[in-house]
Design a protein around this motif. Structure first.
Motif, PDB file in Angstrom:
ATOM      1  N   VAL A  63      11.375 -27.291 -25.279  1.00  0.00           N
ATOM      2  CA  VAL A  63      10.697 -28.309 -24.490  1.00  0.00           C
ATOM      3  C   VAL A  63      10.839 -29.617 -25.258  1.00  0.00           C
ATOM      4  N   ILE A  64      11.270 -30.675 -24.569  1.00  0.00           N
ATOM      5  CA  ILE A  64      11.422 -31.983 -25.214  1.00  0.00           C
ATOM      6  C   ILE A  64      10.550 -32.985 -24.478  1.00  0.00           C
ATOM      7  N   ASP A  65       9.749 -33.698 -25.252  1.00  0.00           N
ATOM      8  CA  ASP A  65       8.940 -34.772 -24.684  1.00  0.00           C
ATOM      9  C   ASP A  65       9.146 -35.995 -25.571  1.00  0.00           C
ATOM     10  N   THR A  66       9.831 -36.985 -25.041  1.00  0.00           N
ATOM     11  CA  THR A  66      10.120 -38.181 -25.829  1.00  0.00           C
ATOM     12  C   THR A  66       8.842 -38.994 -25.964  1.00  0.00           C
ATOM     13  N   LYS A  67       8.457 -39.250 -27.184  1.00  0.00           N
ATOM     14  CA  LYS A  67       7.212 -39.966 -27.464  1.00  0.00           C
ATOM     15  C   LYS A  67       7.506 -41.093 -28.445  1.00  0.00           C
ATOM     16  N   GLY A  68       7.650 -42.292 -27.934  1.00  0.00           N
ATOM     17  CA  GLY A  68       7.852 -43.426 -28.823  1.00  0.00           C
ATOM     18  C   GLY A  68       6.585 -43.767 -29.576  1.00  0.00           C
ATOM     19  N   TYR A  69       5.437 -43.639 -28.923  1.00  0.00           N
ATOM     20  CA  TYR A  69       4.161 -44.000 -29.520  1.00  0.00           C
ATOM     21  C   TYR A  69       3.170 -42.880 -29.232  1.00  0.00           C
ATOM     22  N   LEU A 126       9.425 -33.452 -30.183  1.00  0.00           N
ATOM     23  CA  LEU A 126       8.856 -34.742 -29.780  1.00  0.00           C
ATOM     24  C   LEU A 126       9.603 -35.897 -30.460  1.00  0.00           C
ATOM     25  N   PRO A 127      10.840 -36.157 -30.049  1.00  0.00           N
ATOM     26  CA  PRO A 127      11.572 -37.262 -30.683  1.00  0.00           C
ATOM     27  C   PRO A 127      10.919 -38.609 -30.384  1.00  0.00           C
ATOM     28  N   LYS A 128      10.843 -39.465 -31.425  1.00  0.00           N
ATOM     29  CA  LYS A 128      10.158 -40.754 -31.297  1.00  0.00           C
ATOM     30  C   LYS A 128      11.100 -41.936 -31.134  1.00  0.00           C
ATOM     31  N   ASN A 129      12.395 -41.715 -31.385  1.00  0.00           N
ATOM     32  CA  ASN A 129      13.350 -42.819 -31.276  1.00  0.00           C
ATOM     33  C   ASN A 129      14.739 -42.249 -30.977  1.00  0.00           C
ATOM     34  N   GLN A 130      15.708 -43.135 -30.783  1.00  0.00           N
ATOM     35  CA  GLN A 130      17.052 -42.686 -30.416  1.00  0.00           C
ATOM     36  C   GLN A 130      17.696 -41.857 -31.517  1.00  0.00           C
ATOM     37  N   GLY A 131      17.445 -42.212 -32.774  1.00  0.00           N
ATOM     38  CA  GLY A 131      17.994 -41.441 -33.889  1.00  0.00           C
ATOM     39  C   GLY A 131      17.491 -40.005 -33.882  1.00  0.00           C
ATOM     40  N   GLU A 132      16.200 -39.829 -33.621  1.00  0.00           N
ATOM     41  CA  GLU A 132      15.642 -38.480 -33.557  1.00  0.00           C
ATOM     42  C   GLU A 132      16.165 -37.721 -32.344  1.00  0.00           C
ATOM     43  N   GLU A 148      14.227 -47.132 -12.999  1.00  0.00           N
ATOM     44  CA  GLU A 148      14.838 -46.266 -11.991  1.00  0.00           C
ATOM     45  C   GLU A 148      16.332 -46.528 -12.009  1.00  0.00           C
ATOM     46  N   ARG A 149      17.110 -45.432 -12.101  1.00  0.00           N
ATOM     47  CA  ARG A 149      18.558 -45.554 -12.091  1.00  0.00           C
ATOM     48  C   ARG A 149      19.140 -44.385 -11.309  1.00  0.00           C
ATOM     49  N   ASP A 150      19.987 -44.678 -10.368  1.00  0.00           N
ATOM     50  CA  ASP A 150      20.636 -43.671  -9.527  1.00  0.00           C
ATOM     51  C   ASP A 150      19.610 -42.743  -8.863  1.00  0.00           C
ATOM     52  N   GLY A 151      18.459 -43.298  -8.467  1.00  0.00           N
ATOM     53  CA  GLY A 151      17.441 -42.520  -7.795  1.00  0.00           C
ATOM     54  C   GLY A 151      16.561 -41.695  -8.721  1.00  0.00           C
ATOM     55  N   VAL A 152      16.808 -41.760 -10.026  1.00  0.00           N
ATOM     56  CA  VAL A 152      15.996 -41.022 -11.003  1.00  0.00           C
ATOM     57  C   VAL A 152      15.014 -42.001 -11.630  1.00  0.00           C
ATOM     58  N   LYS A 153      13.729 -41.623 -11.654  1.00  0.00           N
ATOM     59  CA  LYS A 153      12.705 -42.493 -12.235  1.00  0.00           C
ATOM     60  C   LYS A 153      12.368 -42.016 -13.642  1.00  0.00           C
ATOM     61  N   PHE A 154      12.449 -42.927 -14.594  1.00  0.00           N
ATOM     62  CA  PHE A 154      12.161 -42.626 -15.989  1.00  0.00           C
ATOM     63  C   PHE A 154      10.892 -43.363 -16.401  1.00  0.00           C
ATOM     64  N   GLU A 193      13.206 -41.950 -22.729  1.00  0.00           N
ATOM     65  CA  GLU A 193      13.399 -40.806 -21.836  1.00  0.00           C
ATOM     66  C   GLU A 193      14.767 -40.903 -21.147  1.00  0.00           C
ATOM     67  N   MET A 194      15.142 -42.087 -20.705  1.00  0.00           N
ATOM     68  CA  MET A 194      16.441 -42.286 -20.068  1.00  0.00           C
ATOM     69  C   MET A 194      17.576 -42.016 -21.065  1.00  0.00           C
ATOM     70  N   TYR A 195      17.384 -42.432 -22.312  1.00  0.00           N
ATOM     71  CA  TYR A 195      18.394 -42.213 -23.353  1.00  0.00           C
ATOM     72  C   TYR A 195      18.607 -40.713 -23.574  1.00  0.00           C
ATOM     73  N   MET A 196      17.521 -39.953 -23.674  1.00  0.00           N
ATOM     74  CA  MET A 196      17.636 -38.507 -23.874  1.00  0.00           C
ATOM     75  C   MET A 196      18.286 -37.848 -22.665  1.00  0.00           C
ATOM     76  N   TYR A 197      17.943 -38.307 -21.484  1.00  0.00           N
ATOM     77  CA  TYR A 197      18.554 -37.807 -20.243  1.00  0.00           C
ATOM     78  C   TYR A 197      20.072 -38.006 -20.298  1.00  0.00           C
ATOM     79  N   ASP A 198      20.476 -39.211 -20.706  1.00  0.00           N
ATOM     80  CA  ASP A 198      21.913 -39.513 -20.799  1.00  0.00           C
ATOM     81  C   ASP A 198      22.610 -38.625 -21.822  1.00  0.00           C
ATOM     82  N   LEU A 199      21.970 -38.401 -22.978  1.00  0.00           N
ATOM     83  CA  LEU A 199      22.568 -37.543 -24.008  1.00  0.00           C
ATOM     84  C   LEU A 199      22.759 -36.118 -23.501  1.00  0.00           C
ATOM     85  N   LEU A 200      21.713 -35.557 -22.908  1.00  0.00           N
ATOM     86  CA  LEU A 200      21.795 -34.178 -22.415  1.00  0.00           C
ATOM     87  C   LEU A 200      22.844 -34.040 -21.325  1.00  0.00           C
TER      88      LEU A 200
END
Length: 156
Positions: A98-104, A131-137, A37-43, A48-55
Motif C-alpha cells: 500500500v502506498i500513500d504519498t505524504k508530503g506533509y 509513505l514516501p514524502k518526496n520524489q526521491g523517496e 486533473e490530467r487525462d480525466g484522473v484527479k490527483f 501523488e501524480m508523480y508516483m502515478y506516472d512512475l508506476l
C-alpha cells in the motif's frame, strides 16, 4: 508558511474578512497540496501524480485511491456515528504493498495509518505500508519494488 502582518486593533468582523482575503486557494487540509486533473484522473497532489506516472511508466499494476473502512459505523445514544475510512493512493496487489504519498504528515493522517495497520493485523493481511514524502523517496521505493520483483502467491 508565510508570515502575514495585519493592522492592530481590528474588530472581529474586520479580522475575519482580512483573514479570508489572505487565505490561499486550494486544498486547505494538506499543506502545499494542489489538486490536479490530467487525462480525466484527479490527483490530490503533485507527489501523488508523480508516483502515478512512475508506476505507469514501469508497468506495475495498481489500484488507484483504494478506500478502506478502518472503523465501522455505530450508534451512540441513538445517534448514528459514521464509519472512519482511509483512502490510500495506491495498492499494488502483485507486490502486497500500500502506498500513500505524504508530503506533509498530520496527526490525523498518522492516526488513520495506525488504524489501517491495525485493520490489516485483524484481518491477517501482511501488506506493507509505504509513505514516501518526496520524489526521491518515490523513486527509491519503486527501485526497491522493482528489485524484489516478486509477485505475491495467488496473483500470478
Amino acid at each position: 508558511m508565510r508570515k502575514v502582518s495585519y493592522p492592530k486593533n481590528m474588530t472581529v468582523d474586520e479580522f475575519k474578512s482580512f483573514r479570508h482575503a489572505v487565505t490561499p486557494p486550494g486544498n486547505q487540509k494538506i499543506r502545499n497540496a494542489r489538486k490536479i486533473e490530467r487525462d480525466g484522473v484527479k490527483f490530490d497532489s503533485r507527489l501523488e501524480m508523480y508516483m502515478y506516472d512512475l508506476l505507469t511508466m514501469v508497468g506495475i499494476r495498481f489500484e488507484f485511491q483504494k478506500r478502506y473502512c478502518v472503523q465501522e459505523g455505530f450508534r451512540y445514544r441513538g445517534a448514528a456515528i459514521r464509519p472512519v475510512t482511509y483512502t490510500v493512493d495506491f495498492f499494488l496487489p502483485e507486490h502486497d504493498t500500500v502506498i500513500d504519498t505524504k508530503g506533509y504528515r498530520t496527526q490525523q493522517g498518522d492516526l488513520r495509518i495506525k488504524m489501517l495497520k491495525r485493520l490489516f493485523i485483524g484481518r491477517g493481511i501482511s501488506s506493507r505500508v509505504a509513505l514516501p514524502k518526496n520524489q526521491g523517496e518515490c523513486r527509491a521505493l519503486l527501485a526497491e519494488i522493482s528489485k524484489l520483483n516478486r509477485p505475491v502467491r495467488g496473483t500470478e
